[in-house]
Motif scaffolding. Structure first.
Motif, PDB file in Angstrom:
ATOM      1  N   ASN A  97       0.817  -1.224   0.000  1.00 31.65           N
ATOM      2  CA  ASN A  97       0.000   0.000   0.000  1.00 31.65           C
ATOM      3  C   ASN A  97       0.847   1.270   0.000  1.00 31.65           C
ATOM      4  OD1 ASN A  97      -2.324  -1.513   0.101  1.00 31.65           O
ATOM      5  ND2 ASN A  97      -2.536  -1.387   2.345  1.00 31.65           N
ATOM      6  N   SER A  98       2.155   1.140   0.258  1.00 33.09           N
ATOM      7  CA  SER A  98       3.012   2.312   0.428  1.00 33.09           C
ATOM      8  C   SER A  98       3.132   3.128  -0.862  1.00 33.09           C
ATOM      9  CB  SER A  98       4.413   1.878   0.868  1.00 33.09           C
ATOM     10  OG  SER A  98       5.303   2.970   0.861  1.00 33.09           O
ATOM     11  N   PRO A  99       3.028   4.452  -0.744  1.00 35.55           N
ATOM     12  CA  PRO A  99       3.194   5.295  -1.932  1.00 35.55           C
ATOM     13  C   PRO A  99       4.654   5.448  -2.361  1.00 35.55           C
ATOM     14  CG  PRO A  99       2.841   6.663  -0.008  1.00 35.55           C
ATOM     15  CD  PRO A  99       2.652   5.241   0.453  1.00 35.55           C
ATOM     16  N   GLU A 100       5.589   5.104  -1.490  1.00 36.52           N
ATOM     17  CA  GLU A 100       7.011   5.275  -1.818  1.00 36.52           C
ATOM     18  C   GLU A 100       7.841   4.361  -0.937  1.00 36.52           C
ATOM     19  OE1 GLU A 100      10.432   8.817  -2.013  1.00 36.52           O
ATOM     20  OE2 GLU A 100       8.345   9.308  -1.485  1.00 36.52           O
ATOM     21  N   SER A 101       8.853   3.744  -1.507  1.00 36.14           N
ATOM     22  CA  SER A 101       9.729   2.854  -0.740  1.00 36.14           C
ATOM     23  C   SER A 101      11.095   2.802  -1.414  1.00 36.14           C
ATOM     24  CB  SER A 101       9.127   1.451  -0.633  1.00 36.14           C
ATOM     25  OG  SER A 101       9.032   0.867  -1.925  1.00 36.14           O
ATOM     26  N   PHE A 153       9.798   2.322   3.849  1.00 43.24           N
ATOM     27  CA  PHE A 153       8.607   2.713   3.085  1.00 43.24           C
ATOM     28  C   PHE A 153       7.819   3.778   3.839  1.00 43.24           C
ATOM     29  CE2 PHE A 153       7.271  -0.707   5.883  1.00 43.24           C
ATOM     30  CZ  PHE A 153       6.003  -0.355   6.310  1.00 43.24           C
ATOM     31  N   LYS A 154       7.125   4.607   3.090  1.00 47.61           N
ATOM     32  CA  LYS A 154       6.212   5.568   3.696  1.00 47.61           C
ATOM     33  C   LYS A 154       4.903   4.847   3.999  1.00 47.61           C
ATOM     34  CE  LYS A 154       8.065   9.917   1.945  1.00 47.61           C
ATOM     35  NZ  LYS A 154       7.779  11.175   1.213  1.00 47.61           N
ATOM     36  N   SER A 156       1.217   4.132   4.481  1.00 52.57           N
ATOM     37  CA  SER A 156      -0.009   4.650   3.869  1.00 52.57           C
ATOM     38  C   SER A 156      -0.904   5.309   4.921  1.00 52.57           C
ATOM     39  CB  SER A 156      -0.773   3.484   3.201  1.00 52.57           C
ATOM     40  OG  SER A 156      -2.004   3.930   2.678  1.00 52.57           O
ATOM     41  N   SER A 159       1.013  11.384   7.052  1.00 54.30           N
ATOM     42  CA  SER A 159       1.548  12.574   6.385  1.00 54.30           C
ATOM     43  C   SER A 159       3.009  12.773   6.756  1.00 54.30           C
ATOM     44  CB  SER A 159       0.735  13.811   6.782  1.00 54.30           C
ATOM     45  OG  SER A 159       1.371  14.987   6.310  1.00 54.30           O
TER      46      SER A 159
END
Length: 586
Positions: A97-101, A153-154, A156, A159
């Motif tokens: 689900n992470s938007p960035e990793s 990872f960011k 999900s 913010s």
């Protein structure tokens, strides 16, 4: 809605000084120091996730497989229990689900990032550290990230404020747009009033600001987590005691006022054995780095832990700096240690064989000046230099290793340096003003060609000295020892028509009697001083000296009429002494 309490400037006016935590005071237009500002509930933030993770760690949450509620969590449950962060209760689902990793080697310094390895997740909390629910035996742990994780990872739903260090998404930034009716918030530094308090178990940005201020004053030595744990409580209690407040460990309005004051008392920290930094930076590490810079501690011993080696290094620094060698670092010792003129370790910085450079050249020149060697400076610390250094160490009360350390070199260049015991014996390679004087006198006596003085004892000077010694019944060594120098000086001061080496007739005008007497005393008083000293040693010593140096008897006979009355009386007294001695033996 709920209430946070922040410093706020009226009409956007604030002090020119940059915000400094709870000490950032808004004083313009006589407004009250603290304002109450209404804000809406913040969204999930990276700093909030870090505070949540620290809460789990400090409260010793249990590891329960499938758990996702406060007090009982598994690895993904630790993250998911923060308001559903991650979007699902699954380690694989969270990274999906992470938007960035990215790979763990490229992890940005953003506390609140998720950490992933096959089948396991955790929370990065900054300074190379992570919190994760590890297993049933260990529970929630705080450990370094090195070697444990594959990816970052960011999370999900969380913010990250544009990725700027994890500070975005805080209450201060998110609340600025939460209400069109409230004023813009200028600082995220909170304060409480009336019955509002912060205490053990509290969390959020207010706690983080409290930790920042306590850290500024030296009471809190850990990361600003936003969770009010035992470390924060102990730091607050120490401040309350120092400020003369009731020691409650609870942050209330009185404590807030004291913390906000420009005169808030700073902690008196004494660093000692057993103390340890929290993370990769801290005061213990700073002390160790400085000790290493000053050559008291090896670089590999910079660990952030104050152990035996650091204690010994501190004690050595204190002893070298004329301080009591306690091995602890109170504020006054830390100030001296961190000062630009802090003393380098005098027992280190040796010059081993083969060292080269300008400092070696200076050492060689000084050893030659003190006459421990006659060799010219080469800039390389060679065997001859080591031999000279060893002699210097021996005659200056040092361990004669031949390798001069930093402190010994300081002594070498000081006024307290002891000269070579043969300093007054001029020989081949010696240089100095006394060599110039010797050259002048030898030229006057005709033993040395008058080509001016060089100040260096060369082969020509050595040959001239040998000739003088031969012709005056002295052992021919070519070394101008004290006896030879006194003899040359005395001979050179006798009127020119008595110089045995002079072949030309002298037609100079008569010498001024006063100057003649003064001239005689300059040389002969030295000779008489030597003779009087031998008399003090005893008659036998006097006789031995005169037998070995018959030149002095000759010189006294030649010069007695030229010396002044006081010196003449000494001569007569010595003659009477010799006669009595001779008569007594008969």
């Amino acid at each position: 809605f709920f209430f946070f309490f922040f410093f706020q400037a009226e009409d956007g006016i604030r002090d020119a000084q940059e915000s400094r935590g709870l000490g950032d005071v808004y004083k313009r237009q006589g407004l009250h120091l603290f304002k109450v500002t209404e804000v809406k509930a913040a969204s999930l933030t990276s700093s909030g996730l870090v505070s949540h993770a620290y809460r789990a760690y400090n409260e010793h949450w249990s590891y329960v497989w499938g758990g996702a509620s406060p007090g009982a969590v598994d690895c993904s449950g630790l993250i998911y229990s923060y308001g559903g962060a991650g979007g699902c209760h699954s380690s694989g689902g969270m990274i999906a689900n992470s938007p960035e990793s990215g790979s763990i080697g490229s992890i940005p310094n953003i506390p609140g990032l998720g950490l992933w390895t096959n089948g396991h997740v955790g929370v990065y909390v900054g300074n190379g550290m992570a919190i994760d629910a590890e297993n049933e035996r260990l529970g929630v742990c705080l450990k370094p990230i090195a070697g444990r994780w594959s990816k970052w990872f960011k999370v999900s739903g969380v913010s990250y404020g544009g990725g700027s260090g994890g500070s975005g998404g805080s209450a201060s930034s998110s609340s600025s747009s939460s209400s069109s009716t409230k004023k813009s918030i200028q600082s995220s530094t909170p304060i409480v009033q009336k019955d509002e308090t912060l205490q053990l178990g509290s969390s959020g940005d207010m706690v983080k600001a409290l930790q920042t201020r306590l850290g500024e004053l030296g009471y809190y030595k850990y990361s600003d987590t936003g969770y009010f744990g035992n470390e924060t409580k102990e730091a607050l209690e120490a401040f309350q005691a120092k400020a003369g407040l009731n020691v409650t460990g609870i942050f209330d309005s009185k404590t807030a006022t004291a913390l906000s004051s420009d005169n808030a008392p700073k902690a008196t920290t004494i660093y000692a054995k057993g103390m340890k930094d929290d993370g990769d930076t801290g005061s213990v590490r700073d002390i160790q780095i400085r000790l290493s810079q000053l050559d008291y501690l090896p670089a590999e011993s910079i660990t952030g832990y104050f152990g035996d080696e650091t204690e010994t290094a501190v004690a050595t620094f204190q002893s070298s700096s004329n301080l009591e060698a306690t091995g602890t670092v109170p504020p006054e010792v830390k100030d001296k240690l961190m000062a630009e003129n802090a003393l380098m370790n005098p027992n280190k910085g040796e010059m081993p064989l083969g060292t080269t450079g300008e400092e070696v050249t200076k050492v060689q020149q000084k050893l030659r000046e003190l006459r421990y060697t006659t060799a010219a400076a080469t800039g390389t610390y060679n065997e001859e230099t080591m031999t000279a250094a060893k002699a210097f160490q021996e005659f200056n009360g040092m361990n004669p290793t031949g390798s001069l350390n930093r402190g010994q070199r300081e002594t070498l260049f000081s006024a307290n340096a002891v000269k070579s015991p043969t300093y007054n014996n001029l020989k081949l390679g010696t240089y100095g003003n006394d060599v110039k004087v010797l050259e002048e006198k030898l030229s006057t006596l005709g033993y040395l060609e008058n080509k001016g003085t060089s100040g260096t004892y060369g082969d020509d000077v050595k040959d001239a000295v040998s000739s003088f010694q031969d012709e005056n019944g002295m052992k021919s060594t070519g070394v101008a020892d004290v006896a030879t120098r006194v003899a040359i000086l005395a001979e050179a001061n006798v009127p020119e028509n008595t110089h045995t080496k002079t072949t030309q007739s002298v037609s100079a005008s008569p010498i001024n009697p006063v100057k003649e007497v003064d001239n005689q005393d300059n040389g002969l008083n030295i000779a008489w001083a030597v003779l009087i000293f031998t008399i003090m040693l005893g008659g036998a010593a006097s006789v031995v000296f005169l037998k070995r140096n018959p030149y002095f008897i000759k010189k006294m006979r030649l010069s007695l009429i030229h010396i002044s009355e006081p010196t003449r009386l000494l001569s007569i007294s010595y003659a009477v002494f010799c006669l009595k001695k001779k008569k007594k033996k008969k």
